[in-house]
Each structure stands twice: as C-alpha cells, then as structure tokens.
Design an enzyme around this catalytic site. Sequence first.
Site, PDB file in Angstrom:
ATOM      1  N   GLY A  18       0.785  -1.219   0.000  1.00  0.00           N
ATOM      2  CA  GLY A  18       0.000   0.000   0.000  1.00  0.00           C
ATOM      3  C   GLY A  18       0.821   1.274   0.000  1.00  0.00           C
ATOM      4  O   GLY A  18       1.813   1.414  -0.723  1.00  0.00           O
ATOM      5  N   ASP A  38       8.731  -3.640   8.310  1.00  0.00           N
ATOM      6  CA  ASP A  38       7.457  -4.346   8.391  1.00  0.00           C
ATOM      7  C   ASP A  38       7.689  -5.577   9.259  1.00  0.00           C
ATOM      8  O   ASP A  38       8.815  -5.840   9.692  1.00  0.00           O
ATOM      9  CB  ASP A  38       6.937  -4.725   7.000  1.00  0.00           C
ATOM     10  CG  ASP A  38       5.410  -4.666   6.939  1.00  0.00           C
ATOM     11  OD1 ASP A  38       4.872  -3.850   6.182  1.00  0.00           O
ATOM     12  OD2 ASP A  38       4.755  -5.450   7.671  1.00  0.00           O
ATOM     13  N   ASP A  61       8.266  -5.279  14.488  1.00  0.00           N
ATOM     14  CA  ASP A  61       6.891  -5.301  14.980  1.00  0.00           C
ATOM     15  C   ASP A  61       6.665  -3.999  15.737  1.00  0.00           C
ATOM     16  O   ASP A  61       7.182  -3.815  16.835  1.00  0.00           O
ATOM     17  CB  ASP A  61       6.691  -6.510  15.896  1.00  0.00           C
ATOM     18  CG  ASP A  61       5.278  -6.580  16.475  1.00  0.00           C
ATOM     19  OD1 ASP A  61       4.475  -5.655  16.219  1.00  0.00           O
ATOM     20  OD2 ASP A  61       4.988  -7.557  17.200  1.00  0.00           O
ATOM     21  N   TYR A 160     -10.690   1.261  14.513  1.00  0.00           N
ATOM     22  CA  TYR A 160      -9.856   1.985  13.559  1.00  0.00           C
ATOM     23  C   TYR A 160     -10.098   3.483  13.655  1.00  0.00           C
ATOM     24  O   TYR A 160      -9.157   4.284  13.717  1.00  0.00           O
ATOM     25  CB  TYR A 160     -10.144   1.488  12.147  1.00  0.00           C
ATOM     26  CG  TYR A 160      -9.335   2.158  11.062  1.00  0.00           C
ATOM     27  CD1 TYR A 160      -8.055   1.716  10.753  1.00  0.00           C
ATOM     28  CD2 TYR A 160      -9.849   3.219  10.324  1.00  0.00           C
ATOM     29  CE1 TYR A 160      -7.301   2.317   9.753  1.00  0.00           C
ATOM     30  CE2 TYR A 160      -9.119   3.827   9.326  1.00  0.00           C
ATOM     31  CZ  TYR A 160      -7.843   3.375   9.045  1.00  0.00           C
ATOM     32  OH  TYR A 160      -7.111   3.981   8.051  1.00  0.00           O
ATOM     33  N   LYS A 164      -7.229   6.214  14.791  1.00  0.00           N
ATOM     34  CA  LYS A 164      -6.767   7.289  13.913  1.00  0.00           C
ATOM     35  C   LYS A 164      -7.036   8.670  14.520  1.00  0.00           C
ATOM     36  O   LYS A 164      -6.241   9.603  14.332  1.00  0.00           O
ATOM     37  CB  LYS A 164      -7.428   7.163  12.541  1.00  0.00           C
ATOM     38  CG  LYS A 164      -6.935   5.960  11.736  1.00  0.00           C
ATOM     39  CD  LYS A 164      -5.431   6.015  11.487  1.00  0.00           C
ATOM     40  CE  LYS A 164      -4.958   4.920  10.566  1.00  0.00           C
ATOM     41  NZ  LYS A 164      -3.503   4.964  10.311  1.00  0.00           N
ATOM     42  N   THR A 195      -5.443   1.057  -3.357  1.00  0.00           N
ATOM     43  CA  THR A 195      -4.431   0.099  -2.927  1.00  0.00           C
ATOM     44  C   THR A 195      -4.893  -1.309  -3.260  1.00  0.00           C
ATOM     45  O   THR A 195      -6.084  -1.546  -3.459  1.00  0.00           O
ATOM     46  CB  THR A 195      -4.191   0.188  -1.409  1.00  0.00           C
ATOM     47  OG1 THR A 195      -5.401  -0.191  -0.721  1.00  0.00           O
ATOM     48  CG2 THR A 195      -3.790   1.600  -1.000  1.00  0.00           C
TER      49      THR A 195
END
Length: 252
Positions: A18, A38, A61, A160, A164, A195
Amino acid sequence: MTDRFTGRRIAVTGAAGGIGHALTVSLASRGATVYALDRTAESMSDLAAEQPARISTHACDVSSEESITAVVGDLYTGADAEAPAIDLVNCAGIVEDDVAAEDMPADQWDAVMGVNLRGAFLMSQAFGREMLARGGGAIVNVSSMSGTRIVNHPQRQCAYNTAKAGLSALTRSLAVEWGPRGVRVNAVSPGYVDTPLNARKQHMHAGWLEGTVLGRFAHLREITAAVEYLLDDDAGYCCGTDLLVDGGYSLR
C-alpha cells in the site's frame, strides 16, 4: 524526478504494501536512503530487489517495544554522534473485521490500537529521542480522514476510527512538545486510496465513492506526494499540520 532527498535517511513502517510500499520506492527514487520496516523481511523481498543501493529491509513489529529498540539500535550502529537523525514515517496500520462495537472481542480492539496508535507512539518515541539528541528531524504520521469524520459505512470500524483520531491527536501533542526542540511532527490523513487491499473490497466501493466529491479513489502518488511535502525542508514551517487528502469526502 529530482533527487530532493539526497543525503536524507528515512525509516518507513508498513513498507510491505500500500502507501508504505509506494512511499519507500518514491523516496528512494528521489535520493533518500530508506529503511523499510514491516513485520517480516520476507514480506518486503521485492523492495529489497528494486533499489538495493538505497532501500534496506528490516523486520520490525511496531507494537513491540523490544523489536523497535533492536531496530533503532541496528540502524544507528556505527553512526557518528554528529550525524543527522533518521527521519520517520509511521505508515503501519490495520483495520478490524467488520463487527458491531458491542460484539468486538477485546483482543481485536487491542490489536488495532497496538499497531495504529501504540506502535506510532513507540516508534516516534524511539526515533524522536535520536532526533532530539542530534539537532532535529521530521516525523510524518499517516492517519486517516476517519480520525475526524466517523466512517462506519459500509464497514463498521469503531477501533480503527478511534485509533486514527488518537494518532492525529498524538501528532499535535508531539508537535507542541518537540517542535521548539527542532523536531517537526505532522500528519497526512488520506481518504479512500487505490491500494491492492481496497481493490479486493469491490462490494464496498459504491458506498465509499458515493460521498467523495471527486468520485474516485486517490492514486497512491497523490498520498506519497503529500507525505513527501511534509518531510521536505520546504515544509519547514508546518508544525502539527494534519493534511487532509480525501477527495472532498469531508465536505459532504
């Protein structure tokens, strides 16, 4: 493409796919040395092969303080105390399964918070310490329009949205605390982006685009350009900015 970031070292989390993947490639093409982070190095094998002179991959992580400490130690091994700090883009993020808030398992809530908010704080803290010690630096958090406008249709995403919103608040808080000490902290809040992950959610596209003034998804380049602007010295007067790139969704 100009070598705008020649001499800069920049760490990007969530680099396997992405926005993080596209940003890593773009920054390297503009001269930066990029540390792609990642969960596993294997997930970034294509990045390592693409521009090996400017991109190196590192398993990290972001929800683990121990993992972050180890990576930061590795990246600064042998670095001169007077060397500029490594800049940071917090791009790692996950969203929960479509589930009603009253039915959400606590471990699913914790997982979303662990990556999207706790991870961004721990990364900013670890890299920020070096920036403060080395005379400054830049952090850009990839937040979301969901941080200011609750997006719960057609997919419910209470965790989520909350994470955010917290990330945008974290951006402003760190900007106030660290800005006077030479560390610029800003955010980009994308809307719906083209994406691979979103491409697989065809059943949601009509609902997503119905409220977007421009009537389309953002191209990845439109998001990476916003991040690069805030990293650039030309954005040196941006402090605590949350740059909304949502195609006009927030206007509806």
